[in-house]
Design a protein around this motif. Structure first.
Motif, PDB file in Angstrom:
ATOM      1  N   VAL A   1       4.176   4.813  -4.780  1.00 59.34           N
ATOM      2  CA  VAL A   1       3.539   5.855  -5.575  1.00 59.34           C
ATOM      3  C   VAL A   1       2.094   6.008  -5.093  1.00 59.34           C
ATOM      4  CG1 VAL A   1       2.766   6.515  -7.889  1.00 59.34           C
ATOM      5  CG2 VAL A   1       5.010   5.433  -7.571  1.00 59.34           C
ATOM      6  N   GLY A   2       1.728   7.247  -4.778  1.00 62.85           N
ATOM      7  CA  GLY A   2       0.403   7.501  -4.229  1.00 62.85           C
ATOM      8  C   GLY A   2       0.364   7.506  -2.717  1.00 62.85           C
ATOM      9  N   GLY A   3       1.514   7.235  -2.092  1.00 60.78           N
ATOM     10  CA  GLY A   3       1.589   7.236  -0.635  1.00 60.78           C
ATOM     11  C   GLY A   3       1.398   5.845  -0.044  1.00 60.78           C
ATOM     12  N   SER A   4       1.557   5.762   1.256  1.00 60.37           N
ATOM     13  CA  SER A   4       1.436   4.475   1.948  1.00 60.37           C
ATOM     14  C   SER A   4       0.061   3.849   1.766  1.00 60.37           C
ATOM     15  CB  SER A   4       1.727   4.659   3.437  1.00 60.37           C
ATOM     16  OG  SER A   4       3.064   5.058   3.644  1.00 60.37           O
ATOM     17  N   ARG A   5      -0.927   4.670   1.510  1.00 63.65           N
ATOM     18  CA  ARG A   5      -2.287   4.139   1.337  1.00 63.65           C
ATOM     19  C   ARG A   5      -2.366   3.181   0.155  1.00 63.65           C
ATOM     20  NH1 ARG A   5      -6.701   8.299  -0.433  1.00 63.65           N
ATOM     21  NH2 ARG A   5      -7.769   6.324  -0.777  1.00 63.65           N
ATOM     22  N   ALA A   6      -1.408   3.243  -0.788  1.00 67.85           N
ATOM     23  CA  ALA A   6      -1.435   2.330  -1.925  1.00 67.85           C
ATOM     24  C   ALA A   6      -1.353   0.877  -1.452  1.00 67.85           C
ATOM     25  CB  ALA A   6      -0.284   2.650  -2.881  1.00 67.85           C
ATOM     26  N   ILE A   7      -0.544   0.627  -0.424  1.00 68.95           N
ATOM     27  CA  ILE A   7      -0.438  -0.730   0.124  1.00 68.95           C
ATOM     28  C   ILE A   7      -1.750  -1.127   0.791  1.00 68.95           C
ATOM     29  CG2 ILE A   7       0.771  -2.148   1.816  1.00 68.95           C
ATOM     30  CD1 ILE A   7       3.255  -0.383   1.312  1.00 68.95           C
ATOM     31  N   VAL A   8      -2.302  -0.219   1.573  1.00 68.60           N
ATOM     32  CA  VAL A   8      -3.571  -0.476   2.259  1.00 68.60           C
ATOM     33  C   VAL A   8      -4.687  -0.702   1.246  1.00 68.60           C
ATOM     34  CG1 VAL A   8      -5.344   0.612   3.689  1.00 68.60           C
ATOM     35  CG2 VAL A   8      -2.940   0.717   4.374  1.00 68.60           C
ATOM     36  N   ASP A   9      -4.736   0.127   0.213  1.00 70.00           N
ATOM     37  CA  ASP A   9      -5.804   0.004  -0.786  1.00 70.00           C
ATOM     38  C   ASP A   9      -5.762  -1.357  -1.483  1.00 70.00           C
ATOM     39  OD1 ASP A   9      -6.756   2.487  -0.179  1.00 70.00           O
ATOM     40  OD2 ASP A   9      -5.890   3.505  -1.915  1.00 70.00           O
ATOM     41  N   ALA A  10      -4.551  -1.868  -1.735  1.00 73.19           N
ATOM     42  CA  ALA A  10      -4.428  -3.174  -2.386  1.00 73.19           C
ATOM     43  C   ALA A  10      -4.997  -4.275  -1.495  1.00 73.19           C
ATOM     44  CB  ALA A  10      -2.967  -3.456  -2.714  1.00 73.19           C
ATOM     45  N   LEU A  11      -4.708  -4.220  -0.206  1.00 73.95           N
ATOM     46  CA  LEU A  11      -5.233  -5.217   0.720  1.00 73.95           C
ATOM     47  C   LEU A  11      -6.745  -5.077   0.881  1.00 73.95           C
ATOM     48  CD1 LEU A  11      -2.397  -4.912   3.386  1.00 73.95           C
ATOM     49  CD2 LEU A  11      -2.799  -6.877   1.892  1.00 73.95           C
ATOM     50  N   LEU A  12      -7.220  -3.834   0.939  1.00 73.20           N
ATOM     51  CA  LEU A  12      -8.668  -3.608   1.061  1.00 73.20           C
ATOM     52  C   LEU A  12      -9.407  -4.110  -0.168  1.00 73.20           C
ATOM     53  CD1 LEU A  12      -8.759  -0.021   2.611  1.00 73.20           C
ATOM     54  CD2 LEU A  12      -9.525  -2.132   3.712  1.00 73.20           C
ATOM     55  N   ALA A  13      -8.832  -3.893  -1.345  1.00 73.66           N
ATOM     56  CA  ALA A  13      -9.477  -4.355  -2.574  1.00 73.66           C
ATOM     57  C   ALA A  13      -9.604  -5.875  -2.585  1.00 73.66           C
ATOM     58  CB  ALA A  13      -8.691  -3.870  -3.795  1.00 73.66           C
TER      59      ALA A  13
END
Length: 520
Positions: A244-256
């Motif tokens: 949900v929110g696109g593939s960037r959701a996975i990236v955003d979790a790691l970046l956070a």
């Protein structure tokens, strides 16, 4: 920059996985990314106007603002990856929604569907039901063990009783694939090979081939069979989820998580030579092999350099974004309930298409992968418009605009699809590296997926991730060009990080531990 222990080059899932693993072991880490946004092939961005062809009467700005996944869009390996399971995406706010139909394969006589339910899939295959159950039934029971076997460093496929480190702690043996699992895999591989090689492969063969062809390798190869077994089993053991929110959701979790540990991710920092790196820091490259050679090749031992130069690239993929004013009007409406659609025809059709690409020709009916995430993520639809993604397999570095090829192939199973098209954009294989330098010539697998290159990736070595020492600093490769290979799983970066930690005498920290806002 000099006050870091390790610099990671590249901020795709593998680069971020490496950084998370290293910082949780107490090392000071810096991440350098060439593009203006982090995420590599797992970014979600507005379409933009570059190359966009919009039908008269529609607002170009509205169309250009629509969100789309730049490369990866559906993530079966996100559920299977030992690293991402240990990191616990759900605990970091990532929602992965798995359609009831993992993937669909349209055929002239009606589509064949892979349900999440193995029983439902078997029931739909008629006389071919037994072959499908015998192939996947024994694998679906333990998808975690299967994933540990196939998402390891590949040497476990050859070792009789090899021990693997736990992705969760890294402190000793993890899920060790027992002999019974390896035996099951061998039997399943033989059954799958039979389905793909049958003189008159039917619906079950086409369904399996559509998955195996993700490897972009000949259907008769062990690489294609292994890909088909892993992804096919995951389709029944959790599904092929859409974030949900696109593939960037996975990236955003790691970046956070990295931000909480005060790791700096510098975008717009292209590394082209050894001099672009901070002095004194070990280096994890999550780049293509050619880029790694450009950065550090002349400083590596001669035998390593020679091995990397022998590493072969694979065929290309061209991306096509279709902006539609509604769902794809499939002749068989059930296809629209699948998260992924393999528009590839029969097993023989796929063999012919692959053979053409291998000799540098465009297939008359290319293998096309297509998906519409909007049914599971309605926020992606705006102003009644949605972006449907597609990839076509093409010769490496092809400059051809394959929009018409894709539409013609899709129209065989959705005759009215052109009436829904509002806008199109194609990124030819030759230009795929413009948004991700790792996609050299459109090679989304980061190297040919041959049996040899999956075992000796990027070279045959006791530690395939470690390239050597330069000026007393360890240099490692943690991209999809290293084990376990392509896919959004983070394991290549994670395994490279574990290799570095062993050399530094460090013990990995637990990946799921709550952050305290400080790097330990």
């Amino acid at each position: 920059m000099s006050e870091v222990d390790v610099v990671v080059v590249g901020s795709g899932p593998n680069g971020l996985a490496a950084a998370v693993t290293l910082v949780r072991a107490g090392l000071r880490v810096r991440v350098l990314e060439a593009e203006d946004t982090a995420g590599g092939g797992a970014r979600t961005l507005p379409l933009g106007r570059d190359g966009l062809v919009v039908r008269p009467g529609f607002d170009v700005e509205q169309v250009a603002a629509l969100p789309h996944d730049v490369c990866s869009a559906v993530h079966p390996l996100a559920l299977a990856s030992p690293f991402l399971r240990a990191f616990d995406l759900a605990a970091h706010g990532v929602r992965l929604l798995s359609p009831d139909i993992s993937y669909a394969h349209p055929l002239p006589g009606g589509a064949v569907l892979a349900h999440r339910s193995l029983d439902a899939t078997v029931a739909s295959l008629g006389r071919e039901c037994g072959a499908w159950r015998r192939t996947f039934g024994p694998l679906v029971d333990r998808p975690d063990v299967l994933a540990s076997l196939l998402l390891g460093d590949r040497r476990t496929l050859l070792a009789g009783g090899s021990r693997t480190r736990s992705a969760r702690t890294g402190r000793g043996p993890g899920v060790t694939p027992p002999a019974s699992t390896r035996d099951r895999l061998r039997v399943a591989a033989a059954l799958a090979d039979g389905l793909l090689r049958a003189p008159r492969s039917g619906r079950a063969g086409a369904l399996l081939a559509g998955v195996a062809v993700h490897a972009m390798a000949p259907l008769s190869s062990p690489s294609a069979t292994g890909t088909g077994l892993l992804l096919g089993a995951l389709g029944h053991a959790g599904g092929w989820p859409v974030p949900v929110g696109g593939s960037r959701a996975i990236v955003d979790a790691l970046l956070a998580d990295l931000h909480a540990h005060r790791v700096r991710v510098e975008t717009g920092r292209r590394v082209t030579s050894w001099g672009d790196l901070p002095s004194g820091a070990d280096v994890v490259l999550t780049t293509s092999v050619p880029r790694a050679l450009g950065i550090v090749g002349h400083r590596l031992p001669r035998h390593v350099r020679a091995a990397l130069r022998r590493f072969r690239g694979g065929p290309g993929a061209a991306a096509v974004q279709l902006v539609l004013d509604g769902p794809v009007p499939w002749a068989d409406a059930r296809v629209g309930t699948a998260g992924t659609v393999h528009v590839a025809g029969t097993v023989d059709d796929m063999r012919r298409a692959q053979a053409a690409v291998r000799v540098g020709r465009h297939a008359e009916r290319p293998v096309v992968l297509l998906g519409d995430p909007t049914p599971w993520d309605p926020a992606r639809e705006r102003h009644g418009l949605r972006v449907v993604w597609a990839y076509a397999h093409v010769p490496a570095s092809s400059g051809r605009d394959v929009t018409e090829d894709v539409l013609t192939h899709v129209a065989r199973y959705a005759p009215d699809v052109r009436d829904r098209v509002v806008a199109t954009r194609c990124v030819p294989a030759s230009r795929m590296s413009a948004h991700d330098e790792n996609l050299v010539g459109g090679d989304i697998a980061a190297g040919a997926v041959t049996a040899w290159q999956m075992l000796a990736r990027p070279r045959l070595a006791a530690d395939p991730h470690h390239l050597g020492e330069v000026d007393g600093r360890h240099v490692l490769l943690g991209s999809s060009a290293a084990p376990p290979g392509p896919g959004v799983h983070g394991m290549s970066g994670h395994l490279a990080a574990l290799s570095l930690l062993r050399r530094r005498g460090r013990r990995p920290g637990p990946l799921a531990a709550p952050t305290d806002g400080r790097a330990r």
